[in-house]
Design an enzyme around this catalytic site. Structure first.
Site, PDB file in Angstrom:
ATOM      1  N   ALA A  11     -30.850 -38.082 -33.787  1.00 66.94           N
ATOM      2  CA  ALA A  11     -30.571 -37.250 -34.961  1.00 66.94           C
ATOM      3  C   ALA A  11     -29.068 -37.050 -35.142  1.00 66.94           C
ATOM      4  CB  ALA A  11     -31.285 -35.899 -34.824  1.00 66.94           C
ATOM      5  N   GLU A  32     -21.776 -34.047 -26.612  1.00 74.46           N
ATOM      6  CA  GLU A  32     -22.960 -34.512 -25.897  1.00 74.46           C
ATOM      7  C   GLU A  32     -22.850 -34.045 -24.443  1.00 74.46           C
ATOM      8  OE1 GLU A  32     -26.004 -36.030 -26.212  1.00 74.46           O
ATOM      9  OE2 GLU A  32     -25.988 -35.840 -24.033  1.00 74.46           O
ATOM     10  N   SER A  38     -26.546 -42.326 -27.972  1.00 75.05           N
ATOM     11  CA  SER A  38     -27.392 -43.149 -28.838  1.00 75.05           C
ATOM     12  C   SER A  38     -28.239 -44.198 -28.122  1.00 75.05           C
ATOM     13  CB  SER A  38     -26.451 -43.857 -29.824  1.00 75.05           C
ATOM     14  OG  SER A  38     -27.046 -43.902 -31.079  1.00 75.05           O
ATOM     15  N   CYS A  42     -37.545 -44.115 -26.251  1.00 75.26           N
ATOM     16  CA  CYS A  42     -38.868 -44.758 -26.399  1.00 75.26           C
ATOM     17  C   CYS A  42     -38.991 -45.985 -25.499  1.00 75.26           C
ATOM     18  CB  CYS A  42     -39.092 -45.168 -27.853  1.00 75.26           C
ATOM     19  SG  CYS A  42     -38.541 -43.936 -29.017  1.00 75.26           S
ATOM     20  N   VAL A  80     -22.899 -27.341 -25.082  1.00 78.81           N
ATOM     21  CA  VAL A  80     -22.719 -26.159 -25.932  1.00 78.81           C
ATOM     22  C   VAL A  80     -23.671 -25.068 -25.452  1.00 78.81           C
ATOM     23  CG1 VAL A  80     -22.981 -25.273 -28.283  1.00 78.81           C
ATOM     24  CG2 VAL A  80     -21.938 -27.519 -27.896  1.00 78.81           C
ATOM     25  N   ASP A 281     -35.722 -33.372 -32.667  1.00 80.08           N
ATOM     26  CA  ASP A 281     -36.676 -32.700 -31.774  1.00 80.08           C
ATOM     27  C   ASP A 281     -36.396 -31.209 -31.572  1.00 80.08           C
ATOM     28  OD1 ASP A 281     -37.770 -35.188 -31.408  1.00 80.08           O
ATOM     29  OD2 ASP A 281     -37.540 -35.233 -29.233  1.00 80.08           O
ATOM     30  N   ASN A 303     -34.564 -39.701 -36.522  1.00 79.91           N
ATOM     31  CA  ASN A 303     -33.639 -40.598 -37.232  1.00 79.91           C
ATOM     32  C   ASN A 303     -33.559 -40.247 -38.712  1.00 79.91           C
ATOM     33  OD1 ASN A 303     -32.451 -42.973 -35.549  1.00 79.91           O
ATOM     34  ND2 ASN A 303     -34.472 -42.570 -34.720  1.00 79.91           N
ATOM     35  N   TRP A 432     -63.794 -56.357 -46.984  1.00 79.33           N
ATOM     36  CA  TRP A 432     -63.562 -54.906 -47.064  1.00 79.33           C
ATOM     37  C   TRP A 432     -62.827 -54.494 -45.799  1.00 79.33           C
ATOM     38  CZ3 TRP A 432     -64.422 -52.026 -51.271  1.00 79.33           C
ATOM     39  CH2 TRP A 432     -65.326 -52.509 -52.234  1.00 79.33           C
TER      40      TRP A 432
HETATM   41  C1  LIG Z   1     -40.293 -41.658 -22.530  1.00 80.07           C
HETATM   42  C2  LIG Z   1     -40.231 -41.390 -24.019  1.00 80.07           C
HETATM   43  C3  LIG Z   1     -40.872 -42.252 -24.887  1.00 80.07           C
HETATM   44  C4  LIG Z   1     -40.819 -42.008 -26.265  1.00 80.07           C
HETATM   45  N1  LIG Z   1     -41.479 -42.866 -27.119  1.00 80.07           N
HETATM   46  C5  LIG Z   1     -41.434 -42.640 -28.446  1.00 80.07           C
HETATM   47  C6  LIG Z   1     -42.075 -43.534 -29.355  1.00 80.07           C
HETATM   48  O1  LIG Z   1     -42.680 -44.535 -28.940  1.00 80.07           O
HETATM   49  N2  LIG Z   1     -42.009 -43.257 -30.682  1.00 80.07           N
HETATM   50  C7  LIG Z   1     -41.340 -42.175 -31.170  1.00 80.07           C
HETATM   51  O2  LIG Z   1     -41.280 -41.981 -32.397  1.00 80.07           O
HETATM   52  N3  LIG Z   1     -40.714 -41.309 -30.324  1.00 80.07           N
HETATM   53  C8  LIG Z   1     -40.739 -41.519 -28.990  1.00 80.07           C
HETATM   54  N4  LIG Z   1     -40.095 -40.657 -28.143  1.00 80.07           N
HETATM   55  C9  LIG Z   1     -39.440 -39.455 -28.692  1.00 80.07           C
HETATM   56  C10 LIG Z   1     -38.040 -39.777 -29.168  1.00 80.07           C
HETATM   57  O3  LIG Z   1     -37.310 -40.415 -28.165  1.00 80.07           O
HETATM   58  C11 LIG Z   1     -37.368 -38.471 -29.590  1.00 80.07           C
HETATM   59  O4  LIG Z   1     -38.135 -37.911 -30.608  1.00 80.07           O
HETATM   60  C12 LIG Z   1     -35.949 -38.677 -30.077  1.00 80.07           C
HETATM   61  O5  LIG Z   1     -35.124 -39.185 -29.055  1.00 80.07           O
HETATM   62  C13 LIG Z   1     -35.383 -37.342 -30.568  1.00 80.07           C
HETATM   63  O6  LIG Z   1     -34.079 -37.518 -30.964  1.00 80.07           O
HETATM   64  P1  LIG Z   1     -33.092 -36.281 -31.028  1.00 80.07           P
HETATM   65  O7  LIG Z   1     -31.764 -36.831 -31.407  1.00 80.07           O
HETATM   66  O8  LIG Z   1     -33.694 -35.207 -31.853  1.00 80.07           O
HETATM   67  O9  LIG Z   1     -33.058 -35.705 -29.540  1.00 80.07           O
HETATM   68  P2  LIG Z   1     -32.620 -36.427 -28.204  1.00 80.07           P
HETATM   69  O10 LIG Z   1     -32.844 -37.870 -28.276  1.00 80.07           O
HETATM   70  O11 LIG Z   1     -33.288 -35.677 -27.102  1.00 80.07           O
HETATM   71  O12 LIG Z   1     -31.051 -36.159 -28.153  1.00 80.07           O
HETATM   72  C14 LIG Z   1     -30.528 -34.885 -28.016  1.00 80.07           C
HETATM   73  C15 LIG Z   1     -29.209 -34.995 -27.290  1.00 80.07           C
HETATM   74  O13 LIG Z   1     -28.621 -33.706 -27.239  1.00 80.07           O
HETATM   75  C16 LIG Z   1     -28.031 -33.494 -25.984  1.00 80.07           C
HETATM   76  N5  LIG Z   1     -27.983 -32.045 -25.768  1.00 80.07           N
HETATM   77  C17 LIG Z   1     -29.022 -31.209 -25.565  1.00 80.07           C
HETATM   78  N6  LIG Z   1     -28.591 -29.940 -25.423  1.00 80.07           N
HETATM   79  C18 LIG Z   1     -27.256 -29.967 -25.559  1.00 80.07           C
HETATM   80  C19 LIG Z   1     -26.250 -28.981 -25.515  1.00 80.07           C
HETATM   81  N7  LIG Z   1     -26.537 -27.687 -25.318  1.00 80.07           N
HETATM   82  N8  LIG Z   1     -24.954 -29.363 -25.682  1.00 80.07           N
HETATM   83  C20 LIG Z   1     -24.639 -30.666 -25.903  1.00 80.07           C
HETATM   84  N9  LIG Z   1     -25.575 -31.662 -25.936  1.00 80.07           N
HETATM   85  C21 LIG Z   1     -26.856 -31.309 -25.778  1.00 80.07           C
HETATM   86  C22 LIG Z   1     -28.953 -34.225 -25.025  1.00 80.07           C
HETATM   87  O14 LIG Z   1     -28.256 -34.578 -23.839  1.00 80.07           O
HETATM   88  C23 LIG Z   1     -29.381 -35.440 -25.844  1.00 80.07           C
HETATM   89  O15 LIG Z   1     -28.565 -36.564 -25.613  1.00 80.07           O
HETATM   90  C24 LIG Z   1     -40.109 -40.881 -26.753  1.00 80.07           C
HETATM   91  C25 LIG Z   1     -39.457 -40.019 -25.871  1.00 80.07           C
HETATM   92  C26 LIG Z   1     -39.509 -40.265 -24.510  1.00 80.07           C
HETATM   93  C27 LIG Z   1     -38.802 -39.332 -23.559  1.00 80.07           C
END
Ligand SMILES: Cc1cc2nc3c(=O)[nH]c(=O)nc-3n(C[C@H](O)[C@H](O)[C@H](O)COP(=O)(O)OP(=O)(O)OC[C@H]3O[C@@H](n4cnc5c(N)ncnc54)[C@H](O)[C@@H]3O)c2cc1C
Length: 443
Positions: A11, A32, A38, A42, A80, A281, A303, A432
């Site tokens: 995100a 981060e 990045s 998954c 943060v 998330d 995304n 069908w």
């Molecule tokens: C094993 C696994 C398999 C998956 N398979 C799928 C799939 O097949 N299909 C699908 O759609 N989704 C899947 N997902 C879910 C998907 O990976 C997440 O939904 C996605 O990564 C969420 O993106 P995000 O950027 O919201 O959060 P994240 O990817 O969790 O990124 C958040 C970032 O913020 C950082 N952060 C957190 N708190 C702080 C803070 N206080 N200060 C600074 N940085 C911080 C973290 O270190 C992290 O890097 C899977 C997840 C896992 C763990």
């Protein structure tokens, strides 16, 4: 304009890329708390299983690329801990130096994702007990598996637990899954999860459902998992018991959240605080069928929401159109997918439904490699609207799920589905499509 983005994955960096492309004067700082930017979470189960050969291939864009090609100040190990929406300031700690830091913003995005839930089980700090969320987590699991690990217990039979189980079986481990629910894949209706359980047992996985883990024991390292019903030998444990939004840095008396802490956003990814956005998330997703904010932490939404947050932060009015609850997974030879509401969810929503589980076929019965396909279709009894599909089979699940997701997005009725002009030739379908067969079965 001074943009601060908290979280450097799906995100956060989708937003950052929109900002640098649209606002040439932008100063973008990303904070981060980990060391990697990045990457595809998954892919982690497949990295553990050896299908993805190295962790580098999971990284979409490196920190250096963000800094050198896009001019983003992409900081690592910056956690943060506080956001002050009045002074528009974020505060935190540099985890490498232990020094505090403070940054002001004009616009701020919270994209901190979710953390794996570790239930408060006695012994959870023993060596050999893991969660799976990051590349370092996967590397720790791989490193640990070198240490004479044969029996692996996975706590949680959701999609992460199941994908991991498959990959550990591929690595010749003896895998057991313990879940307190009465079945594996309990997010699916029972007809579908029964197939998941059959496949698990076919592949030699020990399934222990309806059991709650009470204790991990061992001398320094885990050697036993004790539940309310039994105790099991374990050389390694992976806890895959769901995730919780990482939103500890906000003041929940001011920033509106759901009960689980997910930040409530509108279609523009705005929180209730000025110039403070959230996506992925750590945030809610508007569910088009439930017609309310929901929490479905998936990469697809992260995304999209991140991209839309970035657009809105630099002035383009773009609305997130919501989700319909689509997901899919591979479990050995099975594909399991769902979109919209299952019977359980439709019940919870008090919808008056027709629910129909039936066996269709991946393609024409007389053409080789035809496979049965179990579909569970939910529709509204009164309006005739299609409400959801769950499907499991060895072939053709993905196509039906995606057609169904499109139908849901457009709020089609069962009769609309019956009239769709879908592709047909014997190697690909029957005349069908099974989804259309389902629509004809509705009285
Ligand atoms: C094993 C696994 C398999 C998956 N398979 C799928 C799939 O097949 N299909 C699908 O759609 N989704 C899947 N997902 C879910 C998907 O990976 C997440 O939904 C996605 O990564 C969420 O993106 P995000 O950027 O919201 O959060 P994240 O990817 O969790 O990124 C958040 C970032 O913020 C950082 N952060 C957190 N708190 C702080 C803070 N206080 N200060 C600074 N940085 C911080 C973290 O270190 C992290 O890097 C899977 C997840 C896992 C763990």
């Amino acid at each position: 304009m001074n943009y601060v983005i908290i979280g450097g994955d799906a995100a956060g960096m989708s937003a950052a890329m929109q900002i640098v492309r649209r606002d040439k004067e932008a100063r973008v700082t990303t904070l981060e708390m980990g060391g990697i930017y990045s990457y595809a979470q998954c892919g982690l189960p497949y990295y553990i299983g050896g299908l993805t050969p190295d962790s580098e291939s999971l990284i979409a864009r490196s920190r250096d690329t963000f800094e050198e090609e896009y001019g983003i100040d992409a900081r690592v190990y910056h956690q943060v801990t506080e956001i002050d929406p009045d002074s528009k300031t974020v505060r935190g700690t540099n985890l490498k130096t232990d020094e505090p830091f403070e940054l002001s913003y004009d616009k701020c995005l919270i994209a901190t994702g979710a953390a794996p839930v570790m239930p408060p089980i006695e012994g959870k700090e023993l060596d050999g007990i893991h969660t799976l969320k990051t590349i370092p987590d996967a590397e720790r699991i791989l490193e640990d598996m070198k240490a004479n690990v044969l029996n692996v217990t996975i706590i949680g039979g959701g999609y992460i637990g199941l994908e991991l189980a498959e990959n550990l079986v591929e690595k010749k481990k003896k895998v057991r899954i313990i879940d307190h629910a009465d079945r594996l894949g309990s997010g699916y209706d029972k007809e579908i999860s029964a197939e998941i359980e059959k496949e698990a047992k076919r592949m030699g996985i020990e399934v222990c459902t309806g059991q709650t883990v009470e204790r991990f024991s061992g001398d320094g390292r885990v050697s036993e998992v004790v539940t309310d019903q039994d105790s099991y030998r374990a050389d390694m444990v992976v806890v895959a018991a769901g995730v919780t939004p990482n939103t500890g840095m906000i003041d929940r008396s001011r920033v509106h959240t759901l009960d689980n802490g997910a930040i409530i956003v509108n279609a523009y990814m705005e929180t209730n605080m000025p110039d403070l956005y959230a996506a992925g998330d750590c945030a809610t997703q508007y569910h088009r069928i439930k017609e309310k904010n929901d929490y479905q932490p998936l990469g697809t939404h992260a995304n999209k929401q991140g991209r839309i947050a970035g657009m809105n932060m630099c002035g383009a009015a773009q609305a997130f159109q919501g989700i319909v609850g689509t997901s899919i997974m591979k479990f050995f030879d099975l594909t399991v997918g769902k979109t919209g509401l299952g019977e359980q969810e439709a019940d919870e929503m008090n919808f008056t439904c027709d629910c129909d589980a039936f066996e269709g076929h991946s393609h024409a019965g007389y053409y080789p490699d035809n496979e049965p396909l179990l579909l569970k279709v939910v529709s509204h009894k009164v309006t005739g609207h299609f409400l959801g599909l769950q499907a499991v089979g060895r072939r053709g699940v993905d196509k039906r799920i995606d057609v169904a997701a499109t139908a849901l997005y457009h709020r089609m009725t069962m009769s609309d589905i019956e009239n769709l002009d879908l592709s047909y030739a014997p190697p690909y379908n029957g005349v069908w499509d099974p989804l259309q067969q389902a629509s004809r079965r509705v009285k």
